[in-house]
Design an enzyme around this catalytic site. Structure first.
Site, PDB file in Angstrom:
ATOM      1  CD  GLU A 242       6.489   3.314  -2.983  1.00  0.00           C
ATOM      2  OE1 GLU A 242       6.433   3.854  -1.870  1.00  0.00           O
ATOM      3  OE2 GLU A 242       5.794   2.337  -3.289  1.00  0.00           O
TER       4      GLU A 242
ATOM      5  CD  GLU B 261       7.010  -4.810   0.595  1.00  0.00           C
ATOM      6  OE1 GLU B 261       7.015  -4.084  -0.420  1.00  0.00           O
ATOM      7  OE2 GLU B 261       6.215  -4.637   1.532  1.00  0.00           O
TER       8      GLU B 261
ATOM      9  NE  ARG C 145       1.148   2.952  -0.797  1.00  0.00           N
ATOM     10  CZ  ARG C 145       1.418   4.080  -0.140  1.00  0.00           C
ATOM     11  NH1 ARG C 145       1.143   5.253  -0.699  1.00  0.00           N
ATOM     12  NH2 ARG C 145       1.948   4.057   1.056  1.00  0.00           N
TER      13      ARG C 145
END
Lengths: 298, 750
Positions: free
Chosen positions: B706, B226, B304
């Site tokens: 995920e 990423e 997160r």
């Protein structure tokens, strides 16, 4: 297969293409000795790709598994798969399959040789541990063809140091074929059960005579600079009756003979504990009536 | 529908960066990286290396025309180290040579002198010394302090979860070629083509339109590409800018393992308070995230973690804080779950600790605290269409938990050397980029004049089958056969300003854009067809490559409508933009509605531990999973299985080890182990939960990348259960992975 589309068309051309290849003449007797390269190419791929090498993997004098009356002799270039596929060895070691499936992967078993594993000299070399416990003898040949024999126990001297002089090569390994009063076991624990390098591995061969241990050969890997043959523990076991007390005492001696270090495969205290557990495991596996798990751990 | 790549993959015909046929004048790059984890660079001597025949040029920070900076969220990461090095493996120079082996030879001849500085490898140490990436963040609801005084049970504890190596099959790589007028085209193995484009432009000192980034597909990424695919692409582009020749760099496995960041290790402390009837009233948690030497995505990952600190439970009083701690490790980065798993591990540990202290089964606490409809997640989002209890109860029922538990009990009574353990693991995972502005995507659809269709989106295919899903959306909406549709590469020239393929949200975002574009095209073609058949538009639908009128087959072919549309000069291309509605989050208050929806599910894990050897086998993992209305169950089940295996690996055998000097010791595949076919569960049962699906998901089919990874956390607690069955003196610890070493030591601790 090609008609049905399972493999591409060019598969049919492969044998011809292989034949047509002009193999570079890098093979020279003065080059680095390479059997099938499963380990050395992991370590020195770049270097070796430009050097002369001495390919010995296909030499017939280093191949073959033969049996005389009492002795089994295995050529140094024998692969683990070749051991597995040998019916007589399967008879001698009924659990050979489950032992050797713990060794590397199918691909490496197909290529990796015994001699290579011995001279790689890893303290946790599975085949070193296996053949140490068989109290094996190595036959070593020099360039002139003269041979000498040494006990495998004496081969490994210090970390990655071993008794092989310039120009010498391991020719074969041989051992006394276990009779019906001889018991053999191999144990290995690693982070992952298969396709992994041992934290600790171990093998034992015990010969029983008149209900006593006639001789015991116990080897342990991952707990010293070399694949270790535990002389004191073995000496202690000789002549003893197999019972809980004996093996608990033997385990104490075992601990005095080892000096594990902490590394990526485990802390030294873990390796000590594992050495104990796997030592006990040998007896639980080999003498289930005499040695029971609950009696050792209660 | 099968994954559209399956045929090509099986035959080895699918193309990756390293498969592109290179131009004859291509040069090869190789990074020279720091051999120390922290220090001042006294000198670097390149003379010998430059003297090697075939070495073209060695690039350093001095050769950068733009900015020596690749940091995303925070601009704190140079492309090449200048005066100091901050982690072992930090790029210092980029050797370009006629071949890779020449570059390797040259690398070995570079002499560097470093004045070493103290090395920090753990988050705790960094926190003590006050080294942080950014300011800590806290979320809170209710009043924990007050609540703890009212709790019947209060426990404290600490946890550790280790990092994880992505171990994508295809290592990082990039191939850049010069185009005309100083433009550069880069084929990169990246999840974020736009990020590569933007960063390259910044470092090269050119505008973004000079840089085209193309992605065919990735051989796995898991978050590791990423942010961290960028540096290599920038280096190849930098070399192209100056040498005007193509430059390729594919990292070998060792270099990749050494130089790239991994999942963040977390050291955490918790305090949990419960009522007498086991309702969790208060939960406090402090997360120390080991961020590595630069920010990378750490702040977003930390965020997160906070969002998932309560997993699928409703807790009225929560206080959570995360510190992104700066250490001398390679910058840790995104990894499937993106901080969520690290958060969930702590709450599950807290519950396990409480259960152990109280002397009840962990499941009792889990069950009575599951979040229900209209509860508020502690960051302010009202839970709707909640499937937590439903999946929990379905799992218990479908797999007959009572019987399983009885079997375990009987087995443990009858066996001494072997013990079984069992655990339940519920999950609730929020879908959307937590950074709201990133939740958008575009699709560009061309209908060619022969009726065939090309689909471009911002989604990157990396084995998760997103292209198959995009193709499904396109052909279903257009009513044509799949063979008429082609998924194009992901390319910044066709689809610009994309968010990375991440956060499980890519199929939703890009799928919605494809849907929108196809619907617009269909509206136009309906008008054309209605005139051809003299019916009204509303009577027409496209299906089976034909026009249907009032649901009856007509003779009019799709191709004929397209031909007619061409004659009428109707636009046969459409570019659609989708931005997720509803979501918002106020970072000043740390409250909002950040997720389009949550994915729920529950897993039962059972294991057998060999108490002699300290090794274990995972007998079974049985899951009821909330797929919504799966648009492709084969692919979605595959994602659950893969994520589960990866989660199990994280919890059991994958052990990242750094030396005190900051050197990666688990630096090869002989010392770092991921689960193989023998070490994943012997039996994996996955039952889709029956639900209505969620309209925010593409075709009501929920995101799947995920969430299932976190089922793997159940394995930790199942092993713990088995260990406790053997050793009554065992004091539960929460220190993952639960390696055979920790198992054996736990079995015999006194």
């Amino acid at each position: 297969m090609i008609d049905k589309g399972f493999v591409p068309d060019y598969f049919i051309e492969i044998p011809k293409k292989l034949n047509d290849l002009k193999i570079q003449k890098l093979n020279s007797s003065s080059g680095t000795i390479v059997a099938n390269g499963t380990d050395i190419y992991v370590q020195f791929a770049d270097q070796l790709s430009e050097e002369n090498i001495n390919l010995i993997g296909e030499e017939s004098s280093l191949k073959g598994i033969t049996f005389s009356d009492k002795i089994c002799t295995i050529g140094a270039s024998t692969t683990v798969t070749e051991l597995l596929e040998n019916d007589k060895l399967q008879n001698i070691f009924p659990k050979l399959n489950s032992f050797l499936k713990l060794v590397s992967s199918q691909q490496i078993r197909n290529m990796g040789t015994l001699g290579g594993n011995f001279v790689n000299a890893s303290p946790i070399g599975d085949m070193s541990i296996f053949f140490l416990a068989l109290n094996s003898t190595l036959r070593i040949k020099n360039k002139n063809g003269t041979t000498r024999e040494i006990s495998f126990q004496k081969f490994h001297q210090d970390y990655k140091k071993f008794d092989l002089k310039e120009g010498e090569l391991i020719n074969s390994v041989s051992f006394l074929i276990p009779d019906k009063n001889t018991y053999f076991n191999f144990e290995k624990v690693s982070k992952r059960s298969y396709l992994d390098i041992a934290s600790v591995n171990t093998a034992i061969r015990i010969n029983i005579k008149n209900n006593r241990i006639n001789n015991a050969y116990f080897s342990l890997g991952g707990i010293a600079a070399i694949p270790k043959f535990l002389t004191k523990t073995n000496d202690f076991l000789n002549g003893k009756i197999i019972d809980i007390k004996t093996i608990k005492q033997a385990e104490k001696i075992l601990q005095s003979e080892i000096s594990p270090i902490s590394d990526v495969r485990g802390t030294s205290s873990y390796k000590r504990l594992l050495a104990k557990q796997l030592f006990f495991a040998h007896f639980i596996e080999l003498f289930p009536k005499k040695i029971k798990f609950q009696n050792l751990f209660s | 529908m099968k994954n559209i790549d399956s045929y090509g993959h099986l035959r080895g015909e699918s193309l990756f960066v390293d498969d592109i046929i290179t131009r004859h004048d291509t040069l090869f790059g190789l990074v020279f990286d720091s051999p120390k984890a922290h220090g001042k660079i006294i000198s670097v001597d390149y003379t010998k290396a430059e003297g090697v025949k075939g070495v073209i040029k060695i690039f350093t920070h001095k050769d950068i025309l733009g900015e020596n900076q690749i940091g995303g969220i925070i601009q704190d990461e140079p492309l090449f180290a200048e005066k100091e090095v901050h982690f072992w493996g930090q790029p210092i120079a980029f050797i370009v040579a006629e071949s890779e082996s020449i570059a390797k030879k040259a690398r070995a001849l570079i002499n560097i002198e470093i004045d070493e500085l103290p090395v920090i490898t753990t988050a705790k140490e960094a926190k003590e010394k006050g080294y942080f990436i950014n300011a800590p963040r806290s979320f809170k609801s209710g009043n924990t302090k007050k609540s703890f005084t009212e709790c019947y049970y209060v426990y404290e504890g600490e946890t550790f979860s280790n990092g994880q190596e992505h171990l994508y099959l295809e290592t990082q790589g990039s191939y850049a070629i010069p185009m005309e007028n100083g433009n550069i085209k880069i084929t990169s193995s990246t999840q974020g083509p736009t990020l590569v484009q933007k960063t390259v432009a910044n470092v090269l000192g050119v505008n973004m339109h000079k840089i085209e980034v193309d992605v065919i597909r990735l051989g796995g990424a898991f978050g590791g590409k990423e942010d961290q695919a960028t540096a290599w692409a920038v280096m190849t582009a930098l070399a192209v800018q100056q040498l005007k020749k193509p430059v390729k760099y594919i990292l070998n496995r060792h270099d990749d393992l050494r130089m790239t960041g991994k999942r963040h290790p977390y050291e955490s402390t918790f305090k949990i308070g419960l009522t007498e009837d086991l309702k969790i009233q208060a939960f406090e948690v402090v997360f120390l995230q080991n961020s590595g030497a630069a920010a990378d995505l750490s702040p977003a990952i930390a965020e997160r973690t906070l969002f998932h600190a309560t997993n699928s439970y409703f807790i009225p009083n929560v206080m959570s804080t995360v510190y992104s701690c700066k250490t001398n490790l390679p910058p840790n980065t995104a990894f499937r779950g993106f901080g969520g798993p690290q958060g969930m591990f702590v709450i599950e540990s807290a519950i396990a600790k409480a259960a152990n202290e109280i002397g009840v089964n962990k499941q009792l606490i889990q069950e009575v605290n599951l979040i229900v409809e209209n509860d508020e997640f502690y960051y302010g989002q009202i839970a709707t269409q909640v499937e937590a209890q439903k999946s929990w109860l379905a799992t218990k029922e479908e797999f007959n938990l009572k019987r399983l538990e009885k079997e375990v009990k009987t087995f443990n009574k009858e066996n001494l050397q072997f013990k079984k353990g069992i655990s339940l693991m519920p999950i609730a995972f929020g879908i959307s980029f937590t950074n709201t502005p990133m939740n958008h995507a575009r699709a560009l659809i061309h209908i060619y004049q022969d009726g065939s269709v090309g689909v471009s989106t911002g989604a990157v295919e990396m084995g998760q089958s997103v292209n198959t899903k995009m193709l499904q959306v396109a052909y279903n909406t257009l009513g044509i056969s799949p063979s008429k549709v082609k998924l194009e590469t992901t390319n910044t020239t066709r689809v610009a300003n994309t968010s990375p393929t991440a956060a499980s949200a890519t199929a939703d975002l890009n799928g919605k854009a494809v849907l929108k574009a196809c619907n617009s095209l269909i509206e136009r073609l309906k008008l054309v067809a209605s005139k051809m058949l003299s019916v009204t538009e509303s009577e027409i639908i496209f299906k089976e490559d034909l026009v249907f009128v009032n649901n009856n087959k007509s003779d009019l072919l799709w191709e004929e409508v397209v031909t007619q549309a061409m004659l009428e000069r109707v636009a046969l291309s459409e570019n659609a933009h989708y931005a997720t509605p509803v979501i918002h989050f106020d970072k000043t208050k740390e409250k909002g509605h950040p997720f389009s929806y949550h994915v729920y599910g529950t897993a039962i894990t059972s294991v057998t531990v060999d108490c002699l050897r300290g090794i274990y086998e995972i007998d079974a993992v049985k899951i009821v999973h909330d797929f919504g209305k799966s648009m492709n169950l084969g692919i979605d089940v595959g994602q659950v299985e893969g994520a589960l295996a990866q989660g199990i690996g994280w919890m059991t055998m994958e052990e990242i080890v750094y030396g005190k000097n900051g050197q990666l010791l688990s630096n090869s595949l002989s010392s770092y182990k991921v689960p193989d076919v023998f070490s994943v569960a012997k039996e994996v049962d996955i039952i889709p939960l029956e639900t209505q699906g969620n309209d925010m998901a593409i075709l009501k089919s929920k995101a799947v990348g995920e969430p299932p990874l976190m089922y793997g956390i159940g394995t930790y607690f199942a092993i713990q259960d088995a260990v406790a069955a053997f050793n009554p003196n065992y004091k539960p610890k929460f220190h993952s992975p639960f390696t055979p070493e920790k198992v054996l030591i736990s079995l015999y601790e006194k």
